[in-house]
Scaffold this active site. Structure first.
Site, short mmCIF file in Angstrom:
data_model
loop_
_atom_site.label_atom_id
_atom_site.label_comp_id
_atom_site.label_asym_id
_atom_site.label_seq_id
_atom_site.Cartn_x
_atom_site.Cartn_y
_atom_site.Cartn_z
CG ASN A 1 -21.92 63.34 -19.01
OD1 ASN A 1 -22.03 62.84 -20.12
ND2 ASN A 1 -20.96 63.03 -18.16
CB ALA A 2 -23.56 64.95 -24.46
CE LYS B 1 -23.47 61.61 -15.23
NZ LYS B 1 -23.76 62.48 -14.08
CG ASP C 1 -23.36 62.56 -8.40
OD1 ASP C 1 -23.06 63.48 -9.19
OD2 ASP C 1 -22.61 62.22 -7.45
N GLY D 1 -16.50 59.35 -20.83
CA GLY D 1 -15.80 59.40 -19.54
C GLY D 1 -14.67 58.37 -19.43
CE LYS E 1 -21.43 52.53 -19.90
NZ LYS E 1 -21.10 53.94 -20.11
CG HIS F 1 -22.30 52.64 -13.41
ND1 HIS F 1 -21.99 52.26 -14.70
CD2 HIS F 1 -22.03 53.98 -13.34
CE1 HIS F 1 -21.54 53.30 -15.37
NE2 HIS F 1 -21.57 54.36 -14.58
P1 ITT Z 1 -23.94 66.12 -14.54
O1 ITT Z 1 -23.52 66.42 -13.11
O2 ITT Z 1 -24.42 67.30 -15.28
O3 ITT Z 1 -24.87 64.95 -14.61
P2 ITT Z 1 -21.19 65.25 -14.74
O4 ITT Z 1 -20.37 64.71 -15.86
O5 ITT Z 1 -20.61 66.40 -13.94
O6 ITT Z 1 -22.61 65.65 -15.34
P3 ITT Z 1 -21.04 63.59 -12.38
O7 ITT Z 1 -20.77 64.71 -11.47
O8 ITT Z 1 -22.01 62.53 -11.92
O9 ITT Z 1 -21.58 64.08 -13.79
O10 ITT Z 1 -19.66 62.94 -12.76
C1 ITT Z 1 -19.56 61.59 -13.07
C2 ITT Z 1 -18.36 61.35 -13.95
O11 ITT Z 1 -18.05 59.95 -13.83
C3 ITT Z 1 -18.70 61.58 -15.41
O12 ITT Z 1 -18.28 62.85 -15.83
C4 ITT Z 1 -17.93 60.47 -16.11
O13 ITT Z 1 -16.67 60.87 -16.44
C5 ITT Z 1 -17.82 59.39 -15.06
N1 ITT Z 1 -18.82 58.37 -15.40
C6 ITT Z 1 -20.07 58.22 -14.90
N2 ITT Z 1 -20.72 57.23 -15.53
C7 ITT Z 1 -19.87 56.76 -16.47
C8 ITT Z 1 -19.97 55.77 -17.46
O14 ITT Z 1 -21.06 55.06 -17.66
N3 ITT Z 1 -18.90 55.57 -18.22
C9 ITT Z 1 -17.77 56.28 -18.09
N4 ITT Z 1 -17.60 57.24 -17.20
C10 ITT Z 1 -18.64 57.49 -16.38
#
Ligand code: ITT
Length: 202
Positions: free
Chosen positions: A16-17, A19, A75, A159, A181, A186
């Site tokens: 996830n870019a 993250k 996660d 996200g 932020k 979190h």
């Molecule tokens: P990886 O598993 O490769 O890390 P992912 O996007 O699939 O990427 P997750 O399974 O942890 O990651 O999904 C978490 C989702 O929750 C992520 O895709 C975001 O949409 C949302 N999320 C997490 N942190 C966030 C943030 O700081 N701001 C907005 N949305 C967030």
């Protein structure tokens, strides 16, 4: 057993870019050079665990085994009170394939309307995990409480940021400068806990 984490390369086990950007901003000032699973072209493991901690460890372990280096994973997700904590660990999956978070935010709005509840309380949860190539893992959980507002506002985050307003704030995470932020999210909360642990072992 407590493991040392030498300052140097740290593999960020995420595709996830958004993250990757935030993890770099948090960890690079500590002296780590963060290289992501995207840059390393690592396969994306299926998230089969029922908890944030389980999936964080699963992702870190897969990257540590693939690279032979300690790996850091994240996660995370949005937990909406009136939806019993959904989408929770399914936050990414609510956006479908390819990911469309405007569709996911609309799904949250629709589900909330279906409950008839006026309680739009929600929190973001983040588990940061570190795993060594031998499988040993440590995990740290953080959260930020707030509420949801519709329609989505702001394009600074990623996200679900455009619908989340943290406690005491009036703007969404999508409208907030990244530095601000990073001070309250979190991810920052989990990072603070991991940093306390890193300081103890170094
Ligand atoms: P990886 O598993 O490769 O890390 P992912 O996007 O699939 O990427 P997750 O399974 O942890 O990651 O999904 C978490 C989702 O929750 C992520 O895709 C975001 O949409 C949302 N999320 C997490 N942190 C966030 C943030 O700081 N701001 C907005 N949305 C967030």
């Amino acid at each position: 057993m407590v493991r040392k984490l030498e300052h140097g390369k740290l593999v960020a086990a995420t595709h996830n870019a958004g993250k990757v950007k935030e993890l770099k901003a948090l960890f690079e000032p500590l002296g780590f050079s963060v290289v992501s699973a995207i840059e390393l072209n690592l396969p994306e493991p299926e998230e089969t665990e029922p908890t944030f901690v389980g999936n964080a460890i699963l992702k870190a372990r897969a990257a540590a085994e693939a690279t032979g280096e300690p790996a850091l994973s994240d996660d995370s997700g949005l937990a909406v009170e009136a939806l019993g904590g959904a989408p929770g660990i399914f936050s990414a999956r609510w956006a479908g394939e390819p990911r469309d978070f405007y569709a996911a935010m609309d799904k949250v709005r629709l589900e909330l309307e279906l409950t008839g509840s006026t309680d739009y309380s929600a929190k973001f949860v983040c588990v940061l995990a570190i795993c060594w190539p031998d499988g040993h893992a440590e995990a740290f959980e953080g959260e930020v409480k707030g509420h949801l507002e519709f329609p989505p506002r702001g394009d600074k985050g990623f996200g679900y940021d455009p619908i989340f307003v943290a406690e005491g704030e009036t703007i969404t995470f999508g409208e907030m400068e990244p530095e601000r932020k990073h001070a309250m999210s979190h991810r920052a909360d989990a990072f603070k806990k991991m940093k306390t642990w890193l300081d103890q072992i170094s």
